[in-house]
Write a protein that holds these residues in place. Structure first.
Motif, PDB file in Angstrom:
ATOM      1  N   TRP A 146       0.779  -1.474  -0.171  1.00  0.00           N
ATOM      2  CA  TRP A 146       0.063   0.054  -0.330  1.00  0.00           C
ATOM      3  C   TRP A 146       0.874   1.265  -0.033  1.00  0.00           C
ATOM      4  O   TRP A 146       1.936   1.287   0.831  1.00  0.00           O
ATOM      5  N   TRP A 172      -4.664  10.448  -0.001  1.00  0.00           N
ATOM      6  CA  TRP A 172      -4.712   9.139   0.525  1.00  0.00           C
ATOM      7  C   TRP A 172      -4.307   8.894   1.865  1.00  0.00           C
ATOM      8  O   TRP A 172      -2.991   9.291   1.863  1.00  0.00           O
ATOM      9  N   VAL A 181     -10.033   8.299   1.647  1.00  0.00           N
ATOM     10  CA  VAL A 181      -9.619   9.052   0.316  1.00  0.00           C
ATOM     11  C   VAL A 181     -10.390  10.184   0.179  1.00  0.00           C
ATOM     12  O   VAL A 181     -11.571  10.021   0.251  1.00  0.00           O
ATOM     13  N   VAL A 255      -7.658   4.389  -6.112  1.00  0.00           N
ATOM     14  CA  VAL A 255      -6.527   3.990  -5.273  1.00  0.00           C
ATOM     15  C   VAL A 255      -6.558   2.547  -5.241  1.00  0.00           C
ATOM     16  O   VAL A 255      -5.517   1.727  -5.251  1.00  0.00           O
ATOM     17  N   THR A 258      -4.518   1.818  -8.214  1.00  0.00           N
ATOM     18  CA  THR A 258      -3.304   1.992  -8.045  1.00  0.00           C
ATOM     19  C   THR A 258      -2.597   0.399  -7.330  1.00  0.00           C
ATOM     20  O   THR A 258      -1.672   0.072  -7.736  1.00  0.00           O
ATOM     21  N   TRP A 259      -3.382   0.201  -6.261  1.00  0.00           N
ATOM     22  CA  TRP A 259      -2.983  -1.218  -5.623  1.00  0.00           C
ATOM     23  C   TRP A 259      -2.862  -2.275  -6.635  1.00  0.00           C
ATOM     24  O   TRP A 259      -2.211  -3.254  -6.643  1.00  0.00           O
ATOM     25  N   LEU A 333       0.239   6.010  -8.962  1.00  0.00           N
ATOM     26  CA  LEU A 333      -0.732   7.024  -8.602  1.00  0.00           C
ATOM     27  C   LEU A 333      -1.286   8.066  -9.753  1.00  0.00           C
ATOM     28  O   LEU A 333      -0.606   7.965 -10.841  1.00  0.00           O
TER      29      LEU A 333
END
Length: 372
Positions: A146, A172, A181, A255, A258-259, A333
């Motif tokens: 993360w 975030w 978020v 997010v 992104t993960w 990101l």
């Protein structure tokens, strides 16, 4: 002799009446409620102290495969509650063994053929302890996959009854298993805050509630809230529907993307489809992003290689959809977001400065207090 009123006062009065009327009409159309909607939760206290620098994407170690997703049903069945009951739905008997062992986030669905045809939504388990809920307290906290708590500042341009400009900021924030978020947008006298909060799980982000708050100078604040209630979601209109397995909200989705790429659960390659359920204030969607390809963006940090993801369909009933550009050199990101309501109403957010991150201990220490 007749008294003539100054024209400036007349113009201001007319503008005021238009603003008030438009505000009330919009509130009725959108289903915003003020009396029974709880206030937004306090934001996590976080200090962003260090500027991010560009770095080569670290090798993505694929995490262990999560349990297979429950069987899929049509969005119409979700809306009307025509879903088979059971605490632990099993995968469809006809599904190949390979698909059952594959991470749910890595599977893709065919693109919808028109606005009325959608991929099926996987149903969340009936049990309150669903697969999308938080990990048990005795399990270890989220690992290094993360990103640290991060603030991204954007320059805003767009169009709403004419050209608009302003500022936007995405934060975030995470402490232990908890996350928030926030997306704050400011255009002249109008500001909007979007806030998602929930927990981090082996399947990714599990939202618990999502809030939108709109402030207009001299007018009432409008607030809209979506609750994630295990087997159900409560939309901003107050309607409850069966929840889709692994659903994201309007803010958490970025997010989650992104993960997915940071951990190797998804691969960035042209034509790839990334799908997950998306719960917007008025409706649930079986949402899909198509990876269009690499694009070089000019940023304050210099030319930056990004991957452009675009939704395969548009949202309806006033819900928003967004193109997103992810930068592998900045932990995947989003460095650009193009948020659309329709062809004539959109905002374009472009990275304004190097992102700021919190120190590792401030992101991971759950004992720090929240601030309002």
């Amino acid at each position: 002799m007749r008294r003539v009123r100054p024209p400036g006062l007349l113009v201001l009065a007319v503008l005021g009446l238009h603003l008030l009327a438009g505000h009330e009409v919009q509130r009725m159309q959108d289903g915003w409620r003020r009396d029974d909607t709880p206030p937004m939760p306090p934001r996590m206290a976080m200090e962003f102290t260090q500027a991010m620098t560009l770095s080569a994407p670290r090798p993505a170690a694929r995490a262990p495969a999560p349990p297979p997703a429950p069987p899929a049903v049509s969005p119409a069945a979700v809306a009307h509650g025509n879903v088979p009951a059971g605490d632990t739905p099993a995968p469809a008997a006809s599904a190949p063994d390979r698909a059952a062992s594959e991470p749910a986030a890595a599977r893709t669905l065919p693109a919808p053929t028109d606005a009325t045809t959608e991929p099926a939504l996987p149903v969340a388990p009936q049990s309150a302890a669903s697969a999308a809920s938080a990990a048990a307290p005795d399990e270890p906290g989220p690992g290094p996959e993360w990103p640290l708590s991060t603030r991204l500042s954007y320059q805003l341009t767009g169009h709403y009854r004419g050209p608009v400009s302003g500022q936007a900021q995405v934060e975030w924030m995470r402490k232990g298993k908890d996350y928030q978020v926030s997306l704050d947008v400011s255009v002249g006298p109008v500001s909007r805050r979007m806030l998602s909060q929930g927990t981090l799980t082996p399947q990714g982000i599990a939202p618990q509630r999502y809030d939108e708050e709109t402030r207009v100078l001299l007018l009432d604040t409008r607030r809209s809230t979506v609750f994630f209630l295990g087997a159900e979601v409560q939309l901003a209109t107050g309607v409850r529907e069966r929840a889709a397995f692994g659903g994201q909200d309007a803010a958490s989705q970025f997010v989650q993307l992104t993960w997915l790429f940071l951990t190797g659960r998804e691969v960035l390659e042209p034509g790839r489809l990334v799908q997950f359920p998306l719960v917007l204030p008025r409706r649930q969607y079986a949402w899909q992003y198509e990876v269009l390809g690499e694009e070089l963006l000019q940023t304050p940090m210099g030319p930056l290689a990004t991957w452009h993801l675009k939704p395969t369909r548009v949202a309806v009933s006033g819900d928003l959809s967004a193109d997103v550009w992810l930068a592998p050199a900045l932990q995947y990101l989003p460095v650009r977001l193009l948020i659309r309501q329709d062809a004539d109403t959109f905002i374009d957010l472009n990275l304004q400065a190097a992102p700021l991150q919190a120190a590792p201990e401030s992101s991971d220490n759950p004992s720090r207090r929240s601030r309002p």
